[in-house]
Design an enzyme around this catalytic site. Structure first.
Site: not given
Ligand code: SRM
Ligand code: SF4
Length: 579
Positions: A76, A145, A209, A211, A435, A441, A480, A484
């Site tokens: 990323r 981030r 993390k 943001k 997502c 993922c 899930c 995301c």
């Molecule tokens: Fe996310 C984890 C993809 C935006 C909340 N996110 C992940 C992981 C890395 C899975 C992992 O930990 O093994 C995913 C990788 C999937 C893959 O195969 O590519 C993933 N997140 C994404 C992306 C690519 C979604 C998309 O389809 O665009 C976004 C990448 C953003 C970036 O460029 O940095 C992405 N993730 C978000 C957002 C939206 C936002 O930030 O505006 C959220 C919700 C906002 C937030 O953070 O509260 C988000 N991602 C999470 C979480 C839950 C965090 C938490 O506080 O509980 C995880 C899981 C974790 O961190 O343990 C996670």
């Molecule tokens: Fe993966 Fe869940 Fe984020 Fe979708 S919402 S990319 S399934 S961690």
């Protein structure tokens, strides 16, 4: 009386022992026996902008064949505001073809993701990205981030200022360790390697993390209230006065654990534009020192604020900032989606926002989106036209600063490669987010990106049935509850529970100021469509003029009680607050 220190999460130990994020990454990369890296290194590599993954479609087959999982790496970028030049676009495209799965994935935070890079080629891939003058430092991990910025440069001068503040903050918050440069770019070790001073993060970085996003009203395309720290530009008489500061947003939750929940940010106060870095430092160091380090599910800033109270948090931040914050200024958002098609800019320049479904730029059948964008980039590379590619926070792409004489040619390329979804698709399809989910993922419980096109078609059929084809309803799918695709801010959202089963969430507003609520738990497609059929029928028959679907559901009393806390945003106009 002895006080026992809380047991720290294992990741805290890994960070502590890591010699500023180095761990045994070099040894892991050199190990030719496996396509994986050591367990501890899987945590550390995130800080370098990469995740180890495996192809989940192949898991069973490989297990049966007694093969190790099909490991690969997701990479990323760190790209404040998601801005790249045509030259950079071409380089990233070439990297996707050479090292990754041949697609570019635009994320919900304005970054690029590459999927499917194998360990042997990880270093060359990161070197190629850096050669394009883009890095991946801190794109993941317990640090700040990618910093988001409103994508559409409608008010160009001011947008440029906001963008500059965001880019500057992104740089300011970059970790100081040289680990990235040593491991991936072969920088020679110097004295102090492994002990670098991290003035903002400290030796163990943040609990979780972090943001940051910058919004420019009236658009809330960045979903500013979903961020740990948000800046809302305050513009008066054409001048950027400064920013309203919001804190404590975050969406991740875990099924069945009510102590985890999505939360919208609170408005903290106002700061002048030249104090952005100072307030960010005060907020981040407060979270560094008081955020939970025992349970990673209870470690985001939102929990620190809820556990200790907003008043306590504000006074601690003000103490570190060195002054009381001024009261927030009024603001008003209209919506949190993108504005598609051409928008006139200044000085004869125009901006074109294109729909990229689920952010996946690929060549698929007659939809040759990758080729179209390559062609546009080639035409404008190495020339001084000022044309830029801007990733939107909603997984779409803006071609910005297009000189008027080039518009027709771009229109032609876009049409010829079927990249003109923005002209033909329903508002539902244009605004939908999904997502990544399966197959890459590791946390996905159900499909999202791969399910989006079909599911949208089925909901479109319902819209047709009820005469609602043009209704602009925000749909968001996540595999899930981590959220995301920011599903908790969708008017309709599916959150994966198990293969083919989702929680149906309903009733967010279209401005990113109200979370949705759980309507039906663990339902399959037939049940989801039956529920939507019924509700859309009522919406068609009973809605007030121009009333959005989410607002209708709330006002008509359709929704069950919220199962988690909903934080009101303080500066809503009275009519919206009533919803
Ligand atoms: Fe996310 C984890 C993809 C935006 C909340 N996110 C992940 C992981 C890395 C899975 C992992 O930990 O093994 C995913 C990788 C999937 C893959 O195969 O590519 C993933 N997140 C994404 C992306 C690519 C979604 C998309 O389809 O665009 C976004 C990448 C953003 C970036 O460029 O940095 C992405 N993730 C978000 C957002 C939206 C936002 O930030 O505006 C959220 C919700 C906002 C937030 O953070 O509260 C988000 N991602 C999470 C979480 C839950 C965090 C938490 O506080 O509980 C995880 C899981 C974790 O961190 O343990 C996670
Ligand atoms: Fe993966 Fe869940 Fe984020 Fe979708 S919402 S990319 S399934 S961690």
């Amino acid at each position: 009386m002895s006080v026992t220190a809380p047991v720290l999460s294992p990741v805290e130990g890994i960070k502590t022992r890591s010699r500023r994020l180095r761990g045994t990454l070099l040894e892991s990369l050199a190990n030719e026996v496996t396509g994986a890296i050591a367990d501890d290194d899987t945590q550390l590599i995130k800080f370098h902008g990469s995740y180890m993954q495996d192809d989940r479609d192949l898991r069973e087959e490989r297990r049966a064949a007694k093969l190790e999982p099909d490991y690969s790496f997701m990479i990323r970028t760190r790209l404040p505001g998601g801005v790249v030049t045509p030259e950079q676009w071409l380089k990233l495209d070439a990297i996707a073809q050479r090292y990754a799965n041949g697609t570019l994935r635009l994320t919900t935070r304005q970054a690029f993701q590459f999927h499917g890079v194998i360990k042997r080629e990880l270093k060359s891939t990161l070197q190629a990205i850096n050669a394009a003058l883009i890095d991946t430092i801190a794109a993941c991990g317990d640090v700040n981030r990618n910093v988001m910025v409103a994508a559409n440069p409608l008010v160009s001068d001011l947008h440029a200022q906001v963008y500059a503040d965001a880019a500057n903050l992104s740089e300011f918050l970059k970790p100081k360790t040289r680990a990235y440069y040593e491991i991936w770019l072969d920088e020679e070790k110097v004295a102090g390697s492994g002990e670098e001073y991290e003035p903002i993060y400290g030796a163990v970085y943040l609990p979780r993390k972090f943001k940051v996003a910058f919004a420019v009203p009236p658009l809330n395309d960045v979903d500013v209230f979903a961020n740990d720290l948000g800046f809302i530009a305050v513009i008066e008489n054409g001048q950027l006065l400064g920013y309203n500061v919001v804190v404590g947003g975050g969406l991740g939750a875990t099924h069945g654990e009510p102590a985890t929940y999505p939360r919208l940010a609170d408005v903290l106060g106002f700061v002048a534009a030249d104090r952005v870095n100072a307030i960010a430092e005060a907020v981040i160091t407060t979270q560094r020192d008081f955020g939970g380090r025992a349970d990673r599910k209870h470690a985001r800033l939102k929990y620190t604020i809820d556990d200790r109270g907003l008043d306590w948090f504000k006074s601690e931040v003000e103490r570190r900032f060195g002054a009381p914050l001024r009261p927030a200024r009024p603001f008003r958002f209209e919506h949190n989606g993108d504005r598609f098609g051409w928008v006139e800019g200044r000085n004869g320049r125009a901006h074109l926002t294109l729909r990229i479904e689920a952010g996946r730029v690929a060549d698929r059948g007659e939809q040759r989106h990758l080729s179209a964008l390559r062609k546009i980039a080639q035409l404008h590379a190495n020339e001084d036209s000022g044309l830029e590619f801007r990733l939107t926070p909603n997984q779409n792409l803006l071609i910005a600063n297009v000189p008027s004489e080039d518009r027709a040619e771009i229109d032609e390329i876009v049409a010829e490669h079927h990249l003109d979804l923005y002209r033909t698709a329903t508002p539902l399809r244009l605004n939908a987010l999904a997502c990544v989910a399966l197959p890459t993922c590791a946390l996905a419980m159900a499909e999202a990106e791969r399910y989006l096109p079909d599911f949208t078609t089925k909901v479109e059929a319902l819209l047709d049935k009820h005469g609602l084809r043009d209704a602009r309803i925000h749909l968001r799918l996540s595999g899930c509850p981590n959220g995301c695709s920011r599903p908790y801010l969708g008017e309709i959202a599916l959150i994966g529970k198990a293969p083919g089963r989702y929680n149906l969430m309903l009733g967010a507003d279209v401005r990113g100021q109200r979370l949705n609520r759980l309507h039906r738990e663990n339902v399959d497609e037939a049940q989801i469509l039956a529920t939507l059929d019924e509700l859309l029928a009522r919406y068609a028959a009973e809605r007030a003029d121009a009333q959005a679907f989410g607002d209708f559901l709330v006002r008509a009393g359709v929704l069950a009680e919220a199962h988690y806390k909903v934080i009101p945003v303080t500066l809503l106009e009275p009519s919206a607050a009533a919803a």
